[in-house]
Design a protein around this motif. Structure first.
Motif, PDB file in Angstrom:
ATOM      1  N   GLN A 258       3.403 -10.492  -1.302  1.00 39.26           N
ATOM      2  CA  GLN A 258       1.920  -9.980  -1.369  1.00 39.26           C
ATOM      3  C   GLN A 258       1.054 -10.440  -0.138  1.00 39.26           C
ATOM      4  O   GLN A 258       1.158 -11.479   0.194  1.00 39.26           O
ATOM      5  CB  GLN A 258       1.229 -10.158  -2.766  1.00 39.26           C
ATOM      6  N   GLY A 264       2.585  -6.043   3.199  1.00 38.93           N
ATOM      7  CA  GLY A 264       2.784  -6.853   1.944  1.00 38.93           C
ATOM      8  C   GLY A 264       4.067  -7.731   2.334  1.00 38.93           C
ATOM      9  O   GLY A 264       4.119  -9.023   1.893  1.00 38.93           O
ATOM     10  N   SER A 282       9.352  -3.566  -3.579  1.00 30.37           N
ATOM     11  CA  SER A 282       8.104  -4.058  -4.535  1.00 30.37           C
ATOM     12  C   SER A 282       7.313  -4.939  -3.746  1.00 30.37           C
ATOM     13  O   SER A 282       6.895  -5.977  -4.542  1.00 30.37           O
ATOM     14  CB  SER A 282       8.788  -4.817  -5.599  1.00 30.37           C
ATOM     15  N   ASN A 283       6.961  -4.712  -2.681  1.00 33.24           N
ATOM     16  CA  ASN A 283       5.733  -5.553  -2.321  1.00 33.24           C
ATOM     17  C   ASN A 283       4.275  -5.025  -2.287  1.00 33.24           C
ATOM     18  O   ASN A 283       4.137  -3.609  -2.216  1.00 33.24           O
ATOM     19  CB  ASN A 283       6.032  -5.853  -0.392  1.00 33.24           C
ATOM     20  N   ASP A 284       3.265  -5.685  -1.981  1.00 33.99           N
ATOM     21  CA  ASP A 284       2.070  -5.013  -2.137  1.00 33.99           C
ATOM     22  C   ASP A 284       1.198  -5.725  -1.205  1.00 33.99           C
ATOM     23  O   ASP A 284       1.020  -6.861  -0.815  1.00 33.99           O
ATOM     24  CB  ASP A 284       1.545  -5.743  -3.708  1.00 33.99           C
ATOM     25  N   PHE A 286      -2.950  -5.342  -0.583  1.00 40.94           N
ATOM     26  CA  PHE A 286      -4.410  -5.235  -1.139  1.00 40.94           C
ATOM     27  C   PHE A 286      -5.611  -4.960  -0.516  1.00 40.94           C
ATOM     28  O   PHE A 286      -7.034  -4.655  -1.038  1.00 40.94           O
ATOM     29  CB  PHE A 286      -4.670  -6.499  -2.235  1.00 40.94           C
ATOM     30  N   GLY A 295       2.134  -1.555   2.430  1.00 40.02           N
ATOM     31  CA  GLY A 295       2.759  -2.276   1.273  1.00 40.02           C
ATOM     32  C   GLY A 295       4.258  -2.943   1.667  1.00 40.02           C
ATOM     33  O   GLY A 295       4.402  -4.135   1.231  1.00 40.02           O
ATOM     34  N   ASN A 314       6.863  -0.115  -3.083  1.00 36.32           N
ATOM     35  CA  ASN A 314       5.858  -0.728  -2.388  1.00 36.32           C
ATOM     36  C   ASN A 314       4.539  -0.313  -2.511  1.00 36.32           C
ATOM     37  O   ASN A 314       4.452   0.932  -2.470  1.00 36.32           O
ATOM     38  CB  ASN A 314       6.023  -1.009  -0.790  1.00 36.32           C
ATOM     39  N   THR A 315       3.421  -0.985  -2.471  1.00 32.69           N
ATOM     40  CA  THR A 315       2.057  -0.261  -2.724  1.00 32.69           C
ATOM     41  C   THR A 315       0.981  -0.688  -1.995  1.00 32.69           C
ATOM     42  O   THR A 315       1.099  -1.903  -1.262  1.00 32.69           O
ATOM     43  CB  THR A 315       1.664  -0.882  -4.074  1.00 32.69           C
ATOM     44  N   THR A 317      -2.667   0.232  -2.739  1.00 31.79           N
ATOM     45  CA  THR A 317      -3.382   0.888  -3.859  1.00 31.79           C
ATOM     46  C   THR A 317      -4.724   0.579  -4.233  1.00 31.79           C
ATOM     47  O   THR A 317      -5.360   0.588  -5.218  1.00 31.79           O
ATOM     48  CB  THR A 317      -2.600   0.913  -5.303  1.00 31.79           C
ATOM     49  N   GLY A 324       1.894   3.269   1.744  1.00 39.24           N
ATOM     50  CA  GLY A 324       2.556   2.517   0.652  1.00 39.24           C
ATOM     51  C   GLY A 324       3.644   1.739   1.151  1.00 39.24           C
ATOM     52  O   GLY A 324       3.964   0.666   0.963  1.00 39.24           O
ATOM     53  N   ASN A 343       7.205   4.627  -3.157  1.00 34.75           N
ATOM     54  CA  ASN A 343       6.069   3.942  -2.711  1.00 34.75           C
ATOM     55  C   ASN A 343       4.880   4.446  -3.182  1.00 34.75           C
ATOM     56  O   ASN A 343       4.705   5.805  -3.361  1.00 34.75           O
ATOM     57  CB  ASN A 343       5.950   3.525  -1.094  1.00 34.75           C
TER      58      ASN A 343
END
Length: 503
Positions: A258, A264, A282-284, A286, A295, A314-315, A317, A324, A343
């Motif tokens: 993250q 991310g 699945s990394n983010d 912000f 992401g 990945n996001t 968001t 993403g 994503n």
């Protein structure tokens, strides 16, 4: 015997003896205590072993040097760092400074624990150090300088790390970079190693490289963070490259990392980052700005080359977060034989956002074989489910072959979205079952939305896309201006609520 032959053999034997003698002149220093000490009590601590190497002379019971190369053998124990005046020996002075310029290998199967007291190792310029087989953990540092970080290791020389774990190290403060490792203009080679749960306030939750060179092979990045508790700004959850540093990443994975702002997993600057065969999942990121996000990967104007990779789930968001999977602000991006799926981004580019520069995608899958594999963007405003182009000054994106399928945009361009002043070229690509869900009559473009730019489509298949909003238009292609050329392509079974089922 022939006198000439005799002289030759004697010379040969002399050379061989010299070679054998040189090979034998090496030192193995066996650490015999887990205490962090620098005294004369008759054993050999890790600190004393390092001092023996640095000074090329015996310290306490550490072996009398026989010559380079040097090996420090740690064994399978836990070696916990102390600071001056604390612990068993007041002579212990925090991190282990390695200054000797001979080749050094530190090997073991246990762990070196920073005890949340200090950084663990500082490798000075000119050093050549290999670490193998053990865990580095719980190193910590507070700093105001981006060149004085590295919770576990600060490297300014040549550093090789293999079959290791770097875990739960952190740096904090305004200049804090490289939770696990900070490379300052040095050379780093890492293989078969795990970086997990490391953190930095500024950048590089696991690794920060400042103008140096890194080669990473089969490295795992898991749950590293940057800027989450103190965002200043928080770029590159796993890796951050500053300046013209270069990185080659082969194999391995980056999962659940993250960044408070951008990248991310990975963040590249004006140097070159090459990613080959890596899973980025699945990394983010912000960051709330329209130029924040990425992401999975963020490219800040450098050269980014991604091949044979998977970039999924990945996001970006938060607020107006974009890209993403990938966000590139400028520079050159080349992606081959890669899957970018599942994503999501709030503003634009569920899979990919490019602001300026050039991008070439060859045999890339944006989305996948089922609806769950599609990239998504929305709701503010939600343009370019698969790919979004923001740039207005000569930005060029070329999509060669590949598949754009099951992507969704809350507003415009379920599959692809191009901008005024930019050029979007599509060659031989299958664009299928994408959905643009905007309700107004000027929303839509289930397959492709052209916002006044140059769109050139050749030998493509644009099929079964939707403009599903209440007055959505252009099920296959929607253009509100600019120049559109479509050659040798099939546009079939597309649907729009208001008008232009195909175009």
């Amino acid at each position: 015997m022939n006198p000439r032959l005799t002289r030759f053999l004697l010379c040969a034997f002399a050379v061989c003896g010299l070679l054998f003698s040189t090979a034998a002149a090496q030192t193995t220093i066996t650490v015999s205590t887990t205490d962090d000490e620098l005294n004369s009590d008759g054993d050999c601590s890790l600190r004393e072993a390092v001092q023996t190497f640095n000074t090329n002379s015996a310290v306490d019971a550490c072996a009398t040097p026989a010559g380079a190369p040097f090996t420090i053998d740690l064994g399978a124990s836990t070696y916990m760092i102390t600071i001056a005046g604390v612990g068993e020996d007041a002579n212990a002075t925090g991190d282990f400074d390695i200054t000797g310029t001979a080749a050094l290998t530190i090997t073991g199967s246990g762990e070196v624990d920073g005890n949340d007291e200090d950084r663990i190792f500082h490798l000075f310029a000119g050093t050549n150090v290999t670490m193998n087989g053990f865990r580095l953990m719980s190193g910590s540092l507070t700093t105001t300088s981006p060149t004085d970080g590295g919770g576990c290791v600060l490297n300014a020389g040549t550093f090789t790390l293999t079959n290791a774990v770097v875990n739960s190290c952190f740096v904090e403060g305004p200049g804090s970079s490289g939770g696990g490792l900070l490379n300052v203009s040095g050379t780093v080679t890492i293989a078969n190693t795990v970086f997990s749960l490391n953190d930095a306030d500024r950048a590089g939750g696991a690794i920060e490289s400042n103008a140096g060179t890194m080669t990473l092979t089969n490295v795992t990045f898991d749950r590293n963070t940057t800027g989450i508790t103190n965002p200043i700004p928080g770029n590159g959850g796993a890796i951050h490259i500053t300046g013209n540093g270069n990185a080659t990443i082969t194999g391995g994975s980056a999962t659940d990392n993250q960044a408070a702002s951008e990248g991310g997993a990975f963040w590249n600057s004006i140097g070159t980052m090459t990613i080959d065969g890596t899973s980025i999942t699945s990394n983010d990121s912000f960051g709330a700005g329209a130029d924040n996000g990425g992401g999975g990967v963020f490219n800040n104007g450098g050269t980014l080359d991604i091949d044979n990779a998977t970039i999924s789930s990945n996001t970006a968001t938060t607020g107006a977060g974009s890209g993403g999977g990938i966000l590139s602000t400028d520079g050159t991006v080349t992606t081959d034989n890669t899957t970018i799926a599942s994503n999501s981004a709030n503003r634009a580019g569920g899979g990919i956002e490019i602001i300026d520069g050039t991008m070439t995608l060859t045999n890339v899958t944006l989305g996948g074989a089922s609806a769950t594999a599609g990239n998504f963007t929305g709701p503010s405003p939600g343009n370019g489910g698969g790919l979004h182009v923001t740039g207005t000054s000569g930005t060029t994106v070329t999509v060669n072959g590949g598949l754009v399928r099951w992507n969704v945009a809350a507003s415009e361009g379920g599959g692809l979205w191009g901008q005024t002043g930019s050029t979007l070229i599509v060659n031989g690509t299958s664009i299928r079952q994408n959905d643009a869900q905007g309700d107004p009559a000027d929303n839509g473009g289930g397959g492709i939305f052209n916002n006044g730019g140059t769109l050139d489509v050749n030998d493509a298949r644009i099929e079964s896309n939707l403009a599903s909003g209440a007055a959505g238009s252009g099920g296959g292609v929607f253009s509100i201006g600019g120049s559109v050329t479509i050659d040798g392509s099939v546009i079939s079974q597309n649907e729009a609520k208001r008008a232009g089922g195909a175009v």
